[in-house]
Design an enzyme around this catalytic site. Structure first.
Site, PDB file in Angstrom:
ATOM      1  CG  HIS A  15       1.648   8.949  -0.500  1.00 35.51           C
ATOM      2  ND1 HIS A  15       0.667   9.483  -1.471  1.00 35.51           N
ATOM      3  CD2 HIS A  15       2.961   8.976  -0.920  1.00 35.51           C
ATOM      4  CE1 HIS A  15       1.595   9.851  -2.584  1.00 35.51           C
ATOM      5  NE2 HIS A  15       2.925   9.444  -2.163  1.00 35.51           N
TER       6      HIS A  15
HETATM    7  C1  UD1 Z   1       6.804   6.101  -2.585  1.00 36.94           C
HETATM    8  C2  UD1 Z   1       7.621   7.292  -3.659  1.00 36.94           C
HETATM    9  C3  UD1 Z   1       6.527   8.227  -3.776  1.00 36.94           C
HETATM   10  C4  UD1 Z   1       5.169   7.762  -4.342  1.00 36.94           C
HETATM   11  C5  UD1 Z   1       4.556   6.778  -3.522  1.00 36.94           C
HETATM   12  C6  UD1 Z   1       3.397   6.060  -4.016  1.00 36.94           C
HETATM   13  C7  UD1 Z   1       9.866   7.606  -3.342  1.00 36.94           C
HETATM   14  C8  UD1 Z   1      10.954   8.503  -2.454  1.00 36.94           C
HETATM   15  N1  UD1 Z   1       8.822   7.810  -2.870  1.00 36.94           N
HETATM   16  O1  UD1 Z   1       6.534   6.734  -1.444  1.00 36.94           O
HETATM   17  O2  UD1 Z   1       6.957   9.237  -4.709  1.00 36.94           O
HETATM   18  O3  UD1 Z   1       4.391   8.749  -4.449  1.00 36.94           O
HETATM   19  O4  UD1 Z   1       5.820   5.637  -3.319  1.00 36.94           O
HETATM   20  O5  UD1 Z   1       2.924   5.133  -3.334  1.00 36.94           O
HETATM   21  O6  UD1 Z   1      10.197   6.780  -4.012  1.00 36.94           O
HETATM   22  N2  UD1 Z   1       5.160   0.202   2.331  1.00 36.94           N
HETATM   23  C9  UD1 Z   1       4.356  -1.314   2.733  1.00 36.94           C
HETATM   24  N3  UD1 Z   1       4.189  -1.905   1.741  1.00 36.94           N
HETATM   25  C10 UD1 Z   1       4.651  -1.544   0.329  1.00 36.94           C
HETATM   26  C11 UD1 Z   1       5.406  -0.316   0.350  1.00 36.94           C
HETATM   27  C12 UD1 Z   1       5.644   0.368   1.303  1.00 36.94           C
HETATM   28  O7  UD1 Z   1       4.252  -1.576   3.922  1.00 36.94           O
HETATM   29  O8  UD1 Z   1       4.502  -2.312  -0.525  1.00 36.94           O
HETATM   30  C13 UD1 Z   1       5.527   0.815   3.573  1.00 36.94           C
HETATM   31  C14 UD1 Z   1       6.958   0.576   4.446  1.00 36.94           C
HETATM   32  O9  UD1 Z   1       6.723   0.817   5.527  1.00 36.94           O
HETATM   33  C15 UD1 Z   1       7.937   1.439   3.699  1.00 36.94           C
HETATM   34  C16 UD1 Z   1       6.844   2.693   3.627  1.00 36.94           C
HETATM   35  O10 UD1 Z   1       5.418   2.282   3.242  1.00 36.94           O
HETATM   36  O11 UD1 Z   1       9.123   1.482   4.454  1.00 36.94           O
HETATM   37  C17 UD1 Z   1       7.330   3.737   2.515  1.00 36.94           C
HETATM   38  O12 UD1 Z   1       7.633   3.142   1.392  1.00 36.94           O
HETATM   39  P1  UD1 Z   1       8.391   3.779   0.022  1.00 36.94           P
HETATM   40  O13 UD1 Z   1       8.586   2.951  -0.964  1.00 36.94           O
HETATM   41  O14 UD1 Z   1       9.778   4.019   0.767  1.00 36.94           O
HETATM   42  O15 UD1 Z   1       7.766   5.215  -0.059  1.00 36.94           O
HETATM   43  P2  UD1 Z   1       6.454   5.709  -0.389  1.00 36.94           P
HETATM   44  O16 UD1 Z   1       5.994   6.528   0.669  1.00 36.94           O
HETATM   45  O17 UD1 Z   1       5.403   4.434  -0.576  1.00 36.94           O
END
Ligand code: UD1
Length: 367
Positions: A212
């Protein structure tokens, strides 16, 4: 002993939940030490990224849910900062401390809100450094450590890094790895499952994939070359790939639909199910931080698709091998693992299922 001390625990994104759960267990058994509240920032919000972990890990309904997920890094961090500051300010009295965990955007945002209100901050998993500032998590680690009062360290490198940065020894507490507490607690439940079979894969012969990180999935050319190597590997070793929401989006943007039956794409899995797969897997291929640690504890070979790791003990005492650059290298390492099928398990200091007790002990003494 002061029963009035209020401790606020912050959880925001999936990797936080397994770090907070063992603390909640110890706090419940020691009510005389702290009154505590749990705040969910809402960084992760899907049932499969958040809700299921609360129920499986025995976490209570959060006392406050900030609903501040989504958006760019700046938007997300700013929204969480503002919402958490609002939460702290409406409390009848300032808490004795705020505990943040790991390196996600919620960690930095909440630490910053608290410290500006002169509330002591404890950082769980302090001192880890990849020395790669292209990673958003590295910025979060460096910044959070710089403003935290109590630095709770999970592996030897954490302590060495903080000392090298000039942090006073009195702020550093080597407590070990709380994620391993959760793993130990859930081993029995995981052992009673056969998640591979449920997913239609032979539990004695498969590889587990999780990807991811922006550095692997955001660049379509990189993603395409990784997928093509995984397809090659899957002709010898069936692969199970629980797909993170951002990876799902990137795969779909890059036009990857069906990729053959040997790679089984599934939705993100609950904790016990993923632990079951990690135990059973012949090899785990990942870019996660936590999975490098969990496979090391389990003695399962792990290939990490990154040029560096902030968790170097997994490569010295653990089972982790970093595979950077050309994804073709990956196939070579998988071949070697399939040939030797060796398992290595070495004890790592403080990875013993009792880290949360040491965390609460350190907070009791410091707050
Ligand atoms: C985040 C953390 C990363 C961790 C990862 C575990 C930061 C900078 N990154 O990355 O260190 O390893 O979590 O998963 O904090 N989304 C959904 N549903 C959710 C959550 C996210 O659809 O419940 C999608 C959304 O489009 C969102 C994207 O995933 O914008 C990214 O989510 P985000 O929390 O920004 O970063 P992660 O890639 O999950």
């Amino acid at each position: 002993m002061n029963a009035a001390r209020h401790l606020v625990l912050v959880a925001g994104a999936r990797p936080n939940f397994m770090k907070i759960a063992p603390l909640v267990r110890v706090l419940r058994s020691r009510p005389e030490l702290f009154r505590w509240s749990l705040v969910h920032t809402g960084q992760h919000y899907d049932e499969k990224m958040s809700g299921v972990f609360f129920s499986q890990l025995g976490l209570p309904e959060p006392d406050a849910h900030l609903g501040a997920g989504g958006g760019t890094h700046g938007q997300q961090t700013a929204r969480i900062l503002e919402a958490f500051e609002g939460y702290l300010m409406q409390l009848p009295a300032a808490p004795a401390g705020v505990l943040v965990a790991g390196d996600v955007n919620s960690t930095l945002a909440c630490a910053l809100a608290a410290v500006k209100l002169h509330i002591p901050v404890a950082h769980l998993e302090a001192g880890l450094r990849s020395f790669d500032r292209n990673m958003p998590e590295e910025i979060n680690r460096v910044m959070t450590d710089a403003i935290s009062d109590i630095l709770l360290v999970s592996e030897p490198a954490g302590e060495a890094n903080l000392r090298a940065e000039g942090v006073a020894a009195s702020k550093i507490h080597y407590v070990g790895n709380v994620m391993i507490d959760t793993l130990v607690t859930h081993l029995h439940a995981a052992a009673s499952l056969d998640t591979a079979a449920t997913l239609g894969v032979d539990g004695r012969n498969f590889g587990l994939i999780t990807l991811h990180r922006p550095s692997n999935v955001d660049d379509p050319a990189r993603l395409e070359s990784l997928i093509s190597v995984l397809q090659r590997i899957s002709s010898r070793l069936p692969l199970v790939f629980p797909v993170h929401p951002r990876t799902k989006q990137k795969l779909s943007d890059a036009g990857f639909g069906h990729l053959g039956d040997a790679i089984r794409f599934v939705e993100p899995l609950p904790y016990d199910e993923l632990l079951c797969l990690q135990r059973q897997a012949t090899v785990v291929i990942t870019d996660s931080g936590g999975i490098q640690e969990e496979t090391s504890f389990l003695g399962v070979p792990c290939l990490t698709l990154r040029p560096n790791t902030e968790r170097p003990v997994t490569t010295t005492l653990g089972t982790n091998i970093l595979v950077s650059g050309d994804p073709a290298e990956l196939a070579h390492h998988v071949d070697q693992i399939l040939r030797t099928s060796s398992r290595k398990q070495t004890a790592i200091p403080g990875w013993d299922g009792k880290a949360a007790e040491r965390v609460i002990g350190a907070l009791d003494a410091a707050l």
